[in-house]
Scaffold this motif. Structure first.
Motif, PDB file in Angstrom:
ATOM      1  N   LYS A 131      34.574  35.298  46.244  1.00 45.26           N
ATOM      2  CA  LYS A 131      33.269  35.485  45.603  1.00 45.26           C
ATOM      3  C   LYS A 131      33.417  35.966  44.170  1.00 45.26           C
ATOM      4  CE  LYS A 131      30.526  36.260  49.784  1.00 45.26           C
ATOM      5  NZ  LYS A 131      29.596  37.176  50.497  1.00 45.26           N
ATOM      6  N   ALA A 132      34.425  36.777  43.908  1.00 48.53           N
ATOM      7  CA  ALA A 132      34.678  37.230  42.533  1.00 48.53           C
ATOM      8  C   ALA A 132      35.032  36.050  41.640  1.00 48.53           C
ATOM      9  CB  ALA A 132      35.797  38.267  42.530  1.00 48.53           C
ATOM     10  N   LYS A 133      35.842  35.133  42.169  1.00 50.53           N
ATOM     11  CA  LYS A 133      36.194  33.940  41.384  1.00 50.53           C
ATOM     12  C   LYS A 133      34.973  33.059  41.155  1.00 50.53           C
ATOM     13  CE  LYS A 133      39.918  32.621  43.833  1.00 50.53           C
ATOM     14  NZ  LYS A 133      41.157  31.870  44.164  1.00 50.53           N
ATOM     15  N   LEU A 134      34.154  32.893  42.165  1.00 50.90           N
ATOM     16  CA  LEU A 134      32.936  32.088  42.000  1.00 50.90           C
ATOM     17  C   LEU A 134      31.996  32.704  40.971  1.00 50.90           C
ATOM     18  CD1 LEU A 134      32.074  30.985  45.661  1.00 50.90           C
ATOM     19  CD2 LEU A 134      32.748  29.512  43.760  1.00 50.90           C
ATOM     20  N   ALA A 135      31.898  34.022  40.957  1.00 48.56           N
ATOM     21  CA  ALA A 135      31.040  34.695  39.987  1.00 48.56           C
ATOM     22  C   ALA A 135      31.511  34.408  38.566  1.00 48.56           C
ATOM     23  CB  ALA A 135      31.039  36.201  40.255  1.00 48.56           C
ATOM     24  N   LEU A 136      32.795  34.498  38.317  1.00 50.03           N
ATOM     25  CA  LEU A 136      33.330  34.252  36.979  1.00 50.03           C
ATOM     26  C   LEU A 136      33.188  32.783  36.575  1.00 50.03           C
ATOM     27  CD1 LEU A 136      36.526  36.481  37.183  1.00 50.03           C
ATOM     28  CD2 LEU A 136      34.522  36.876  35.734  1.00 50.03           C
ATOM     29  N   ARG A 137      33.204  31.900  37.559  1.00 42.59           N
ATOM     30  CA  ARG A 137      33.102  30.472  37.252  1.00 42.59           C
ATOM     31  C   ARG A 137      31.677  30.041  36.885  1.00 42.59           C
ATOM     32  NH1 ARG A 137      36.714  26.982  41.375  1.00 42.59           N
ATOM     33  NH2 ARG A 137      36.089  25.402  39.867  1.00 42.59           N
ATOM     34  N   LYS A 138      30.749  30.966  36.877  1.00 42.37           N
ATOM     35  CA  LYS A 138      29.411  30.668  36.358  1.00 42.37           C
ATOM     36  C   LYS A 138      29.444  30.452  34.846  1.00 42.37           C
ATOM     37  CE  LYS A 138      26.921  33.452  39.834  1.00 42.37           C
ATOM     38  NZ  LYS A 138      25.950  32.495  40.374  1.00 42.37           N
ATOM     39  N   PHE A 139      30.503  30.946  34.196  1.00 45.19           N
ATOM     40  CA  PHE A 139      30.607  30.848  32.750  1.00 45.19           C
ATOM     41  C   PHE A 139      31.281  29.548  32.313  1.00 45.19           C
ATOM     42  CE2 PHE A 139      30.407  35.429  33.531  1.00 45.19           C
ATOM     43  CZ  PHE A 139      29.402  35.793  32.638  1.00 45.19           C
ATOM     44  N   PRO A 140      30.889  29.010  31.153  1.00 46.65           N
ATOM     45  CA  PRO A 140      31.528  27.802  30.639  1.00 46.65           C
ATOM     46  C   PRO A 140      33.036  28.009  30.451  1.00 46.65           C
ATOM     47  CG  PRO A 140      29.573  28.350  29.343  1.00 46.65           C
ATOM     48  CD  PRO A 140      29.820  29.506  30.271  1.00 46.65           C
ATOM     49  N   SER A 141      33.788  26.953  30.716  1.00 44.90           N
ATOM     50  CA  SER A 141      35.244  26.919  30.492  1.00 44.90           C
ATOM     51  C   SER A 141      36.044  27.812  31.436  1.00 44.90           C
ATOM     52  CB  SER A 141      35.595  27.293  29.045  1.00 44.90           C
ATOM     53  OG  SER A 141      34.953  26.435  28.136  1.00 44.90           O
ATOM     54  N   ILE A 142      35.402  28.423  32.401  1.00 44.37           N
ATOM     55  CA  ILE A 142      36.130  29.287  33.336  1.00 44.37           C
ATOM     56  C   ILE A 142      36.277  28.561  34.667  1.00 44.37           C
ATOM     57  CG2 ILE A 142      36.234  31.521  34.476  1.00 44.37           C
ATOM     58  CD1 ILE A 142      36.456  31.676  31.434  1.00 44.37           C
ATOM     59  N   GLU A 144      39.135  27.920  38.086  1.00 44.10           N
ATOM     60  CA  GLU A 144      39.876  28.824  38.970  1.00 44.10           C
ATOM     61  C   GLU A 144      41.034  29.522  38.266  1.00 44.10           C
ATOM     62  OE1 GLU A 144      41.845  28.938  43.451  1.00 44.10           O
ATOM     63  OE2 GLU A 144      41.347  27.012  42.539  1.00 44.10           O
ATOM     64  N   PRO A 145      41.877  28.803  37.483  1.00 44.52           N
ATOM     65  CA  PRO A 145      42.979  29.488  36.808  1.00 44.52           C
ATOM     66  C   PRO A 145      42.503  30.583  35.858  1.00 44.52           C
ATOM     67  CG  PRO A 145      43.344  27.116  36.822  1.00 44.52           C
ATOM     68  CD  PRO A 145      41.941  27.338  37.289  1.00 44.52           C
ATOM     69  N   SER A 146      41.466  30.302  35.059  1.00 47.02           N
ATOM     70  CA  SER A 146      40.962  31.310  34.124  1.00 47.02           C
ATOM     71  C   SER A 146      40.335  32.485  34.858  1.00 47.02           C
ATOM     72  CB  SER A 146      39.934  30.687  33.177  1.00 47.02           C
ATOM     73  OG  SER A 146      40.516  29.687  32.376  1.00 47.02           O
ATOM     74  N   ALA A 147      39.639  32.206  35.949  1.00 50.71           N
ATOM     75  CA  ALA A 147      39.058  33.285  36.750  1.00 50.71           C
ATOM     76  C   ALA A 147      40.151  34.191  37.305  1.00 50.71           C
ATOM     77  CB  ALA A 147      38.218  32.704  37.875  1.00 50.71           C
ATOM     78  N   GLU A 148      41.229  33.594  37.785  1.00 51.70           N
ATOM     79  CA  GLU A 148      42.329  34.402  38.316  1.00 51.70           C
ATOM     80  C   GLU A 148      43.005  35.202  37.209  1.00 51.70           C
ATOM     81  OE1 GLU A 148      43.548  31.938  42.325  1.00 51.70           O
ATOM     82  OE2 GLU A 148      44.919  31.900  40.614  1.00 51.70           O
ATOM     83  N   LYS A 149      43.111  34.630  36.024  1.00 55.95           N
ATOM     84  CA  LYS A 149      43.677  35.369  34.892  1.00 55.95           C
ATOM     85  C   LYS A 149      42.823  36.585  34.568  1.00 55.95           C
ATOM     86  CE  LYS A 149      44.329  34.993  29.893  1.00 55.95           C
ATOM     87  NZ  LYS A 149      44.217  34.097  28.715  1.00 55.95           N
ATOM     88  N   ILE A 150      41.502  36.417  34.542  1.00 56.92           N
ATOM     89  CA  ILE A 150      40.604  37.535  34.254  1.00 56.92           C
ATOM     90  C   ILE A 150      40.727  38.618  35.326  1.00 56.92           C
ATOM     91  CG2 ILE A 150      38.164  38.196  34.094  1.00 56.92           C
ATOM     92  CD1 ILE A 150      37.695  35.414  32.776  1.00 56.92           C
ATOM     93  N   LEU A 151      40.792  38.218  36.578  1.00 56.72           N
ATOM     94  CA  LEU A 151      40.935  39.184  37.665  1.00 56.72           C
ATOM     95  C   LEU A 151      42.271  39.915  37.586  1.00 56.72           C
ATOM     96  CD1 LEU A 151      39.402  37.027  40.527  1.00 56.72           C
ATOM     97  CD2 LEU A 151      38.409  39.106  39.534  1.00 56.72           C
ATOM     98  N   LEU A 152      43.296  39.239  37.077  1.00 61.88           N
ATOM     99  CA  LEU A 152      44.593  39.883  36.892  1.00 61.88           C
ATOM    100  C   LEU A 152      44.560  40.845  35.707  1.00 61.88           C
ATOM    101  CD1 LEU A 152      47.639  40.263  37.335  1.00 61.88           C
ATOM    102  CD2 LEU A 152      48.003  38.175  35.981  1.00 61.88           C
ATOM    103  N   PHE A 153      44.092  40.367  34.548  1.00 65.92           N
ATOM    104  CA  PHE A 153      44.124  41.184  33.343  1.00 65.92           C
ATOM    105  C   PHE A 153      43.214  42.408  33.449  1.00 65.92           C
ATOM    106  CE2 PHE A 153      45.836  38.221  29.780  1.00 65.92           C
ATOM    107  CZ  PHE A 153      46.919  37.886  30.576  1.00 65.92           C
ATOM    108  N   THR A 154      42.164  42.315  34.246  1.00 65.35           N
ATOM    109  CA  THR A 154      41.294  43.479  34.474  1.00 65.35           C
ATOM    110  C   THR A 154      41.820  44.367  35.601  1.00 65.35           C
ATOM    111  OG1 THR A 154      39.898  42.162  35.959  1.00 65.35           O
ATOM    112  CG2 THR A 154      39.202  42.311  33.657  1.00 65.35           C
ATOM    113  N   ARG A 155      42.944  43.972  36.175  1.00 63.24           N
ATOM    114  CA  ARG A 155      43.569  44.714  37.277  1.00 63.24           C
ATOM    115  C   ARG A 155      42.621  44.853  38.466  1.00 63.24           C
ATOM    116  NH1 ARG A 155      48.452  47.634  35.478  1.00 63.24           N
ATOM    117  NH2 ARG A 155      48.827  46.936  33.335  1.00 63.24           N
TER     118      ARG A 155
END
Length: 244
Positions: A131-142, A144-155
């Motif tokens: 669900k966290a990945k789906l939430a981030l994918r609401k944004f343009p250009s995001i 699955e890979p970018s969503a996972e990167k954001i979840l990683l970089f935000t720890r």
């Protein structure tokens, strides 16, 4: 259950080519390039902006555009909503082609953040991983890979998000096989590495950055510089090239 998992790990490792030890590879890349510094930001909304502020430019130019956006327009949703077009253009002009379109894109991102997340993405990162990945994918250009990167970089989650450069490096090293589409290939590589990643944020973030850097500098899409590669001895792509 622990025994079954260990047997699965051993089967996975047994099918990999010699030298495909991810942790050893990362150590070799770190020795070659140096230990990477921290990401420019760990704020989830800023990470979304970073993906969108520039297009087809160097990492250095992207960071310059992002810093200009932060200085002259702001990098919070309400700041971007009220910023002038010219203040945002100061950043997007540094970010490559179609800067006016990216002004509209950044405003759209701010609007999504306000309407869907009340201006704060952080609670969404605490949702279960899918669900966290789906939430981030609401944004343009995001994706699955970018969503996972954001979840990683935000720890938020211990996931090794990979960009196209890192994915290419791991494929050439023998982790997974290329499939009919990018999504299937990405998941095949993730499956191949899942028993070799460390459950450590610092290591995962460094691994993401190092694999990306290696893909951009040496393990390029075309004409890779294999003779300069610090991990070529364990590389399936390099071994195949030698045999032709």
């Amino acid at each position: 259950m622990g025994t079954d998992r260990r047997k699965a790990e051993l089967r996975t490792l047994a099918t990999m080519p010699a030298g495909s030890n991810l942790q050893k590879i990362v150590s070799q890349l770190a020795a070659h390039y140096g230990q990477p510094g921290p990401p420019i930001t760990t704020d989830p909304f800023e990470l979304v902006l970073l993906e969108n502020v520039a297009y087809l430019v160097s990492d250095e130019r992207r960071e310059e555009a992002f810093k200009t956006l932060r200085t002259h327009a702001g990098t919070k949703p309400h700041e971007l909503m009220s910023a002038s077009d010219e203040s945002i253009l100061r950043a997007t002009r540094l970010g490559g082609m179609n800067p006016e379109q990216r002004v509209s894109r950044l405003r759209e991102i701010a609007l999504i953040a306000m309407n869907e997340f009340g201006g704060d993405l952080r609670p969404a990162l605490k949702l279960p991983l899918p669900k966290a990945k789906l939430a981030l994918r609401k944004f343009p250009s995001i994706g699955e890979p970018s969503a996972e990167k954001i979840l990683l970089f935000t720890r938020s989650y211990l996931v090794l998000g990979l960009d196209s450069n890192g994915l290419r490096v791991l494929l050439r090293l023998g982790f997974g096989k290329e499939k009919k589409n990018y999504t299937a290939t990405y998941r095949a590589v993730q499956e191949a590495i899942k028993h070799q990643v460390k459950e450590d944020y610092d290591w995962l973030i460094s691994t993401h950055i190092l694999l990306r850097q290696h893909g951009k500098e040496l393990c390029k899409t075309s004409a890779p510089l294999c003779e300069k590669c610090p991990v070529r001895k364990g590389c399936a792509y390099f071994k195949a090239a030698l045999s032709t």
